[in-house]
Design a protein around this motif. Structure first.
Motif, PDB file in Angstrom:
ATOM      1  N   ARG A 229       0.845  -1.182   0.000  1.00  0.00           N
ATOM      2  CA  ARG A 229       0.000   0.000   0.000  1.00  0.00           C
ATOM      3  C   ARG A 229       0.881   1.232   0.000  1.00  0.00           C
ATOM      4  NH1 ARG A 229      -5.051  -1.403   3.903  1.00  0.00           N
ATOM      5  NH2 ARG A 229      -5.348  -3.477   3.098  1.00  0.00           N
ATOM      6  N   GLY A 230       0.333   2.315  -0.512  1.00  0.00           N
ATOM      7  CA  GLY A 230       1.085   3.563  -0.531  1.00  0.00           C
ATOM      8  C   GLY A 230       0.999   4.220  -1.901  1.00  0.00           C
ATOM      9  N   LEU A 231       1.786   5.240  -2.075  1.00  0.00           N
ATOM     10  CA  LEU A 231       1.776   6.001  -3.318  1.00  0.00           C
ATOM     11  C   LEU A 231       2.854   5.485  -4.253  1.00  0.00           C
ATOM     12  CD1 LEU A 231       1.472   9.625  -1.885  1.00  0.00           C
ATOM     13  CD2 LEU A 231      -0.341   8.224  -2.837  1.00  0.00           C
ATOM     14  N   SER A 232       2.529   5.442  -5.524  1.00  0.00           N
ATOM     15  CA  SER A 232       3.530   5.065  -6.514  1.00  0.00           C
ATOM     16  C   SER A 232       4.400   6.285  -6.817  1.00  0.00           C
ATOM     17  CB  SER A 232       2.852   4.571  -7.783  1.00  0.00           C
ATOM     18  OG  SER A 232       2.176   5.649  -8.419  1.00  0.00           O
ATOM     19  N   LEU A 233       5.478   6.085  -7.531  1.00  0.00           N
ATOM     20  CA  LEU A 233       6.389   7.176  -7.870  1.00  0.00           C
ATOM     21  C   LEU A 233       5.671   8.255  -8.684  1.00  0.00           C
ATOM     22  CD1 LEU A 233       9.188   8.397  -7.872  1.00  0.00           C
ATOM     23  CD2 LEU A 233       9.691   7.059  -9.918  1.00  0.00           C
ATOM     24  N   ILE A 234       4.826   7.855  -9.616  1.00  0.00           N
ATOM     25  CA  ILE A 234       4.093   8.814 -10.449  1.00  0.00           C
ATOM     26  C   ILE A 234       3.149   9.650  -9.592  1.00  0.00           C
ATOM     27  CG2 ILE A 234       2.372   9.024 -12.283  1.00  0.00           C
ATOM     28  CD1 ILE A 234       5.087   8.342 -13.350  1.00  0.00           C
ATOM     29  N   SER A 235       2.425   9.030  -8.675  1.00  0.00           N
ATOM     30  CA  SER A 235       1.489   9.792  -7.847  1.00  0.00           C
ATOM     31  C   SER A 235       2.234  10.732  -6.903  1.00  0.00           C
ATOM     32  CB  SER A 235       0.550   8.868  -7.083  1.00  0.00           C
ATOM     33  OG  SER A 235       1.274   8.008  -6.237  1.00  0.00           O
ATOM     34  N   VAL A 236       3.402  10.352  -6.403  1.00  0.00           N
ATOM     35  CA  VAL A 236       4.208  11.241  -5.569  1.00  0.00           C
ATOM     36  C   VAL A 236       4.653  12.452  -6.380  1.00  0.00           C
ATOM     37  CG1 VAL A 236       6.429  11.456  -4.362  1.00  0.00           C
ATOM     38  CG2 VAL A 236       4.972   9.480  -3.947  1.00  0.00           C
ATOM     39  N   MET A 237       5.043  12.238  -7.631  1.00  0.00           N
ATOM     40  CA  MET A 237       5.467  13.348  -8.496  1.00  0.00           C
ATOM     41  C   MET A 237       4.294  14.279  -8.798  1.00  0.00           C
ATOM     42  SD  MET A 237       8.152  11.358 -10.977  1.00  0.00           S
ATOM     43  CE  MET A 237       8.389  12.735 -12.042  1.00  0.00           C
ATOM     44  N   ILE A 238       3.123  13.745  -9.022  1.00  0.00           N
ATOM     45  CA  ILE A 238       1.947  14.573  -9.302  1.00  0.00           C
ATOM     46  C   ILE A 238       1.569  15.392  -8.073  1.00  0.00           C
ATOM     47  CG2 ILE A 238      -0.534  14.483  -9.775  1.00  0.00           C
ATOM     48  CD1 ILE A 238       0.080  12.107 -11.652  1.00  0.00           C
ATOM     49  N   VAL A 239       1.513  14.736  -6.924  1.00  0.00           N
ATOM     50  CA  VAL A 239       1.184  15.452  -5.685  1.00  0.00           C
ATOM     51  C   VAL A 239       2.246  16.516  -5.388  1.00  0.00           C
ATOM     52  CG1 VAL A 239       0.970  15.200  -3.177  1.00  0.00           C
ATOM     53  CG2 VAL A 239      -0.188  13.595  -4.703  1.00  0.00           C
ATOM     54  N   GLY A 240       3.508  16.191  -5.579  1.00  0.00           N
ATOM     55  CA  GLY A 240       4.595  17.158  -5.363  1.00  0.00           C
ATOM     56  C   GLY A 240       4.498  18.339  -6.308  1.00  0.00           C
ATOM     57  N   GLY A 241       4.154  18.085  -7.567  1.00  0.00           N
ATOM     58  CA  GLY A 241       3.984  19.170  -8.535  1.00  0.00           C
ATOM     59  C   GLY A 241       2.834  20.092  -8.168  1.00  0.00           C
ATOM     60  N   LEU A 242       1.723  19.507  -7.735  1.00  0.00           N
ATOM     61  CA  LEU A 242       0.579  20.325  -7.320  1.00  0.00           C
ATOM     62  C   LEU A 242       0.915  21.165  -6.085  1.00  0.00           C
ATOM     63  CD1 LEU A 242      -2.374  17.834  -7.868  1.00  0.00           C
ATOM     64  CD2 LEU A 242      -1.859  19.893  -9.179  1.00  0.00           C
ATOM     65  N   LEU A 243       1.596  20.571  -5.121  1.00  0.00           N
ATOM     66  CA  LEU A 243       2.008  21.320  -3.936  1.00  0.00           C
ATOM     67  C   LEU A 243       2.966  22.452  -4.293  1.00  0.00           C
ATOM     68  CD1 LEU A 243       2.488  18.570  -1.209  1.00  0.00           C
ATOM     69  CD2 LEU A 243       0.832  20.416  -1.210  1.00  0.00           C
ATOM     70  N   ALA A 244       3.885  22.203  -5.213  1.00  0.00           N
ATOM     71  CA  ALA A 244       4.826  23.236  -5.645  1.00  0.00           C
ATOM     72  C   ALA A 244       4.084  24.388  -6.322  1.00  0.00           C
ATOM     73  CB  ALA A 244       5.869  22.647  -6.590  1.00  0.00           C
ATOM     74  N   PHE A 245       3.079  24.078  -7.127  1.00  0.00           N
ATOM     75  CA  PHE A 245       2.297  25.117  -7.803  1.00  0.00           C
ATOM     76  C   PHE A 245       1.516  25.956  -6.788  1.00  0.00           C
ATOM     77  CE2 PHE A 245      -1.565  26.592  -9.987  1.00  0.00           C
ATOM     78  CZ  PHE A 245      -0.967  27.395 -10.955  1.00  0.00           C
ATOM     79  N   VAL A 246       0.906  25.306  -5.815  1.00  0.00           N
ATOM     80  CA  VAL A 246       0.154  26.031  -4.783  1.00  0.00           C
ATOM     81  C   VAL A 246       1.094  26.932  -3.977  1.00  0.00           C
ATOM     82  CG1 VAL A 246      -1.144  25.726  -2.635  1.00  0.00           C
ATOM     83  CG2 VAL A 246      -1.730  24.372  -4.645  1.00  0.00           C
ATOM     84  N   LEU A 247       2.271  26.441  -3.640  1.00  0.00           N
ATOM     85  CA  LEU A 247       3.246  27.256  -2.914  1.00  0.00           C
ATOM     86  C   LEU A 247       3.721  28.433  -3.753  1.00  0.00           C
ATOM     87  CD1 LEU A 247       5.410  24.613  -1.019  1.00  0.00           C
ATOM     88  CD2 LEU A 247       3.910  26.345  -0.040  1.00  0.00           C
ATOM     89  N   LEU A 248       3.907  28.230  -5.048  1.00  0.00           N
ATOM     90  CA  LEU A 248       4.310  29.316  -5.947  1.00  0.00           C
ATOM     91  C   LEU A 248       3.264  30.426  -5.940  1.00  0.00           C
ATOM     92  CD1 LEU A 248       6.154  30.424  -8.306  1.00  0.00           C
ATOM     93  CD2 LEU A 248       4.538  29.274  -9.818  1.00  0.00           C
TER      94      LEU A 248
END
Length: 120
Positions: free
Chosen positions: A7-26
């Motif tokens: 169980r957990g997040l795959s590498l692709i989902s971690v990258m997507i979530v990280g990208g969205l968080l980076a955009f919100v922080l920007l």
């Protein structure tokens, strides 16, 4: 033997979530100066209205706004942009202005601010 599912997040989902968080922080980091300026304008408008209630003239109130705005690094509004009126014996100072915040490339956010000493 029974196999257990991982169980957990795959590498692709971690990258997507990280990208969205980076955009919100920007977006958040880019809008902070506009919000700080709005709060400074709001505070200065209330102080200028109090000066008007104390008997200051229109010219003195506009100059006071410009002096205080220079100290607080307000560049979107000047004393000439203020609408000053008297309602029910109290001086009301208002300002309307827009602030364009560049985000990335040709993408920008436009904020429309309305400040009033009447506390509407």
């Amino acid at each position: 033997m029974t196999q257990s599912r991982q169980r957990g997040l795959s590498l692709i989902s971690v990258m997507i979530v990280g990208g969205l968080l980076a955009f919100v922080l920007l977006i958040a980091f880019r809008t902070v100066p506009a919000i700080n300026e709005y709060m400074a304008v709001e505070r200065i408008v209330k102080l200028v209205a109090e000066e008007g209630d104390g008997g200051a003239t229109l010219t003195e109130m506009r100059r006071s706004f410009d002096r205080r705005g220079e100290i607080d690094d307000v560049s979107s509004v000047t004393g000439a942009d203020l609408t000053i009126s008297k309602i029910a014996g109290k001086v009301v100072v208002e300002a309307e202005y827009s602030r364009k915040v560049p985000v990335a490339g040709n993408v920008s956010l436009l904020f429309d601010f309305q400040v009033s000493s009447a506390g509407i």
